[in-house]
Design a protein around this motif. Structure first.
Motif, PDB file in Angstrom:
ATOM      1  N   SER A 124       0.858  -1.188   0.000  1.00 20.19           N
ATOM      2  CA  SER A 124       0.000   0.000   0.000  1.00 20.19           C
ATOM      3  C   SER A 124       0.891   1.234   0.000  1.00 20.19           C
ATOM      4  CB  SER A 124      -0.908  -0.004   1.233  1.00 20.19           C
ATOM      5  OG  SER A 124      -1.635   1.210   1.341  1.00 20.19           O
ATOM      6  N   THR A 125       0.666   2.134  -0.950  1.00 22.63           N
ATOM      7  CA  THR A 125       1.445   3.368  -1.025  1.00 22.63           C
ATOM      8  C   THR A 125       0.513   4.545  -1.282  1.00 22.63           C
ATOM      9  OG1 THR A 125       1.776   3.118  -3.411  1.00 22.63           O
ATOM     10  CG2 THR A 125       3.527   2.259  -1.968  1.00 22.63           C
ATOM     11  N   ALA A 126       1.026   5.735  -1.059  1.00 22.70           N
ATOM     12  CA  ALA A 126       0.351   6.971  -1.455  1.00 22.70           C
ATOM     13  C   ALA A 126       1.162   7.622  -2.561  1.00 22.70           C
ATOM     14  CB  ALA A 126       0.226   7.917  -0.264  1.00 22.70           C
ATOM     15  N   GLY A 127       0.465   8.179  -3.550  1.00 26.08           N
ATOM     16  CA  GLY A 127       1.130   8.919  -4.615  1.00 26.08           C
ATOM     17  C   GLY A 127       1.435   8.136  -5.867  1.00 26.08           C
ATOM     18  N   LEU A 128       1.033   6.878  -5.909  1.00 25.91           N
ATOM     19  CA  LEU A 128       1.177   6.067  -7.120  1.00 25.91           C
ATOM     20  C   LEU A 128      -0.182   5.482  -7.469  1.00 25.91           C
ATOM     21  CD1 LEU A 128       4.405   3.868  -6.701  1.00 25.91           C
ATOM     22  CD2 LEU A 128       4.046   5.715  -8.348  1.00 25.91           C
ATOM     23  N   THR A 129      -0.666   5.745  -8.665  1.00 26.26           N
ATOM     24  CA  THR A 129      -1.926   5.165  -9.118  1.00 26.26           C
ATOM     25  C   THR A 129      -1.754   4.575 -10.506  1.00 26.26           C
ATOM     26  OG1 THR A 129      -2.820   7.117 -10.256  1.00 26.26           O
ATOM     27  CG2 THR A 129      -3.149   6.997  -7.855  1.00 26.26           C
ATOM     28  N   GLU A 130      -2.841   4.006 -11.007  1.00 25.27           N
ATOM     29  CA  GLU A 130      -2.829   3.386 -12.326  1.00 25.27           C
ATOM     30  C   GLU A 130      -2.526   4.388 -13.437  1.00 25.27           C
ATOM     31  OE1 GLU A 130      -5.500   1.197  -9.514  1.00 25.27           O
ATOM     32  OE2 GLU A 130      -5.250   3.303 -10.101  1.00 25.27           O
ATOM     33  N   ALA A 131      -2.735   5.675 -13.165  1.00 27.52           N
ATOM     34  CA  ALA A 131      -2.452   6.698 -14.177  1.00 27.52           C
ATOM     35  C   ALA A 131      -0.959   6.935 -14.357  1.00 27.52           C
ATOM     36  CB  ALA A 131      -3.130   8.013 -13.791  1.00 27.52           C
ATOM     37  N   GLU A 132      -0.162   6.655 -13.312  1.00 26.76           N
ATOM     38  CA  GLU A 132       1.284   6.890 -13.392  1.00 26.76           C
ATOM     39  C   GLU A 132       2.087   5.625 -13.637  1.00 26.76           C
ATOM     40  OE1 GLU A 132      -0.880   9.786 -11.283  1.00 26.76           O
ATOM     41  OE2 GLU A 132      -0.240   7.979 -10.212  1.00 26.76           O
ATOM     42  N   VAL A 133       1.622   4.497 -13.153  1.00 28.33           N
ATOM     43  CA  VAL A 133       2.383   3.250 -13.229  1.00 28.33           C
ATOM     44  C   VAL A 133       2.116   2.566 -14.560  1.00 28.33           C
ATOM     45  CG1 VAL A 133       2.706   0.967 -12.183  1.00 28.33           C
ATOM     46  CG2 VAL A 133       2.370   2.985 -10.737  1.00 28.33           C
ATOM     47  N   ALA A 134       3.170   2.063 -15.191  1.00 27.71           N
ATOM     48  CA  ALA A 134       3.052   1.387 -16.480  1.00 27.71           C
ATOM     49  C   ALA A 134       3.410  -0.084 -16.347  1.00 27.71           C
ATOM     50  CB  ALA A 134       3.961   2.038 -17.520  1.00 27.71           C
ATOM     51  N   VAL A 135       2.794  -0.912 -17.178  1.00 33.15           N
ATOM     52  CA  VAL A 135       3.170  -2.321 -17.208  1.00 33.15           C
ATOM     53  C   VAL A 135       4.642  -2.415 -17.609  1.00 33.15           C
ATOM     54  CG1 VAL A 135       2.489  -2.714 -19.623  1.00 33.15           C
ATOM     55  CG2 VAL A 135       2.474  -4.615 -18.000  1.00 33.15           C
ATOM     56  N   GLY A 136       5.370  -3.302 -16.965  1.00 37.82           N
ATOM     57  CA  GLY A 136       6.795  -3.441 -17.229  1.00 37.82           C
ATOM     58  C   GLY A 136       7.678  -2.631 -16.305  1.00 37.82           C
ATOM     59  N   ASP A 137       7.100  -1.681 -15.560  1.00 37.88           N
ATOM     60  CA  ASP A 137       7.899  -0.900 -14.611  1.00 37.88           C
ATOM     61  C   ASP A 137       8.596  -1.842 -13.626  1.00 37.88           C
ATOM     62  OD1 ASP A 137       7.035   1.423 -15.783  1.00 37.88           O
ATOM     63  OD2 ASP A 137       5.911   2.161 -14.048  1.00 37.88           O
ATOM     64  N   ILE A 138       9.869  -1.602 -13.400  1.00 38.43           N
ATOM     65  CA  ILE A 138      10.652  -2.419 -12.479  1.00 38.43           C
ATOM     66  C   ILE A 138      10.964  -1.600 -11.232  1.00 38.43           C
ATOM     67  CG2 ILE A 138      12.837  -3.658 -12.141  1.00 38.43           C
ATOM     68  CD1 ILE A 138      12.863  -4.204 -15.166  1.00 38.43           C
ATOM     69  N   PHE A 139      10.670  -2.173 -10.080  1.00 40.69           N
ATOM     70  CA  PHE A 139      10.890  -1.516  -8.800  1.00 40.69           C
ATOM     71  C   PHE A 139      11.814  -2.363  -7.930  1.00 40.69           C
ATOM     72  CE2 PHE A 139       6.824   0.213 -10.152  1.00 40.69           C
ATOM     73  CZ  PHE A 139       6.858   1.533  -9.721  1.00 40.69           C
ATOM     74  N   ARG A 140      12.648  -1.675  -7.152  1.00 39.01           N
ATOM     75  CA  ARG A 140      13.358  -2.353  -6.076  1.00 39.01           C
ATOM     76  C   ARG A 140      12.477  -2.311  -4.838  1.00 39.01           C
ATOM     77  NH1 ARG A 140      18.145  -4.093  -5.840  1.00 39.01           N
ATOM     78  NH2 ARG A 140      18.869  -2.797  -7.584  1.00 39.01           N
ATOM     79  N   LEU A 141      12.277  -3.471  -4.249  1.00 39.79           N
ATOM     80  CA  LEU A 141      11.434  -3.640  -3.075  1.00 39.79           C
ATOM     81  C   LEU A 141      12.271  -4.378  -2.034  1.00 39.79           C
ATOM     82  CD1 LEU A 141       8.492  -3.271  -1.979  1.00 39.79           C
ATOM     83  CD2 LEU A 141       7.983  -5.528  -2.923  1.00 39.79           C
ATOM     84  N   GLY A 142      12.848  -3.638  -1.091  1.00 39.14           N
ATOM     85  CA  GLY A 142      13.829  -4.254  -0.212  1.00 39.14           C
ATOM     86  C   GLY A 142      15.016  -4.716  -1.027  1.00 39.14           C
TER      87      GLY A 142
END
Length: 226
Positions: free
Chosen positions: A89-107
């Motif tokens: 759960s985050t604030a400030g990221l929605t489906e309008a900004e996030v694209a398929v294929g986006d790679i995130f570091r999570l820990g």
């Protein structure tokens, strides 16, 4: 880099039902191992349609909760993160900004956006709203899933960091619009069918529509009449 709430849950009967579901998630307070099919201590009751490598982690924007409360009132499942079965759960990221294929570091893990969330009838039971799944689908406030590119350990005080965007034009909002709104836009369907970072199941929807010139009937999945 964004802070997040990390949530998991065990499968349990839906309210007023004997149907098991893993949709109920609560915050965790310790580091968790994230593997190819999700977090330790997290469960999905129906593995035919939930979980798996393309749905290893579910992310739902905290931003949507206020809108849902304005529309539906202060339902118990809307008072804190976890109502939609999300692991992140985050604030400030929605489906309008996030694209398929986006790679995130999570820990210490790396995750990649694989597809949007397809709502099902269990949301109706979870919220006590008979058409909740349809509302989620129609509004596009769906959340999304990640595949795990690199397993690792994730702690509640880690941050979510965007690393790469191989398909920045293909936001989740655009995919939702092609799948559920402008459903026979052939140019968009051709783009989806060729989008190699998109989960195979969603690419197949586009391919089938291009071949059949027909749109799927989602009613059974949304109403639980299958």
């Amino acid at each position: 880099m964004r802070p997040f709430t990390l949530l998991t849950g065990r499968a349990a009967p839906l309210p007023g039902s004997d149907v098991p579901s893993g949709i109920g998630k609560t915050p965790v307070t310790r580091p968790l191992t994230l593997g190819p099919e999700g977090f330790e201590s997290d469960e999905q009751a129906d593995r035919r349609v939930h979980g798996g490598v393309e749905k290893a982690v579910h992310h739902y924007p905290r931003d949507h909760y206020a809108t849902w409360r304005a529309e539906l009132g202060d339902l118990p499942a809307l008072l804190a993160p976890g109502g939609f079965g999300e692991n992140i759960s985050t604030a400030g990221l929605t489906e309008a900004e996030v694209a398929v294929g986006d790679i995130f570091r999570l820990g210490s893990a790396l995750v990649q956006v694989s597809q949007g969330r397809q709502p099902c009838w269990k949301l109706n039971h979870r919220f006590g709203v008979p058409d909740m799944a349809r509302r989620v689908q129609l509004t596009g406030r769906t959340g999304w899933y990640y595949r795990v590119l690199q397993p690792g350990t994730v702690a509640p005080d880690d941050r979510l960091e965007l690393i790469d965007r191989p398909a920045p034009d293909w936001t989740l909002r655009r995919l939702w619009h092609a799948l559920y709104v402008d459903r026979m836009n052939l140019a968009e369907l051709e783009g989806m069918a060729a989008l190699d970072v998109l989960a195979e199941g969603w690419r197949k929807y586009a391919i089938r529509r291009l071949e059949s010139r027909r749109v799927e009937d989602w009613s059974k999945r949304l109403d639980g009449t299958a």
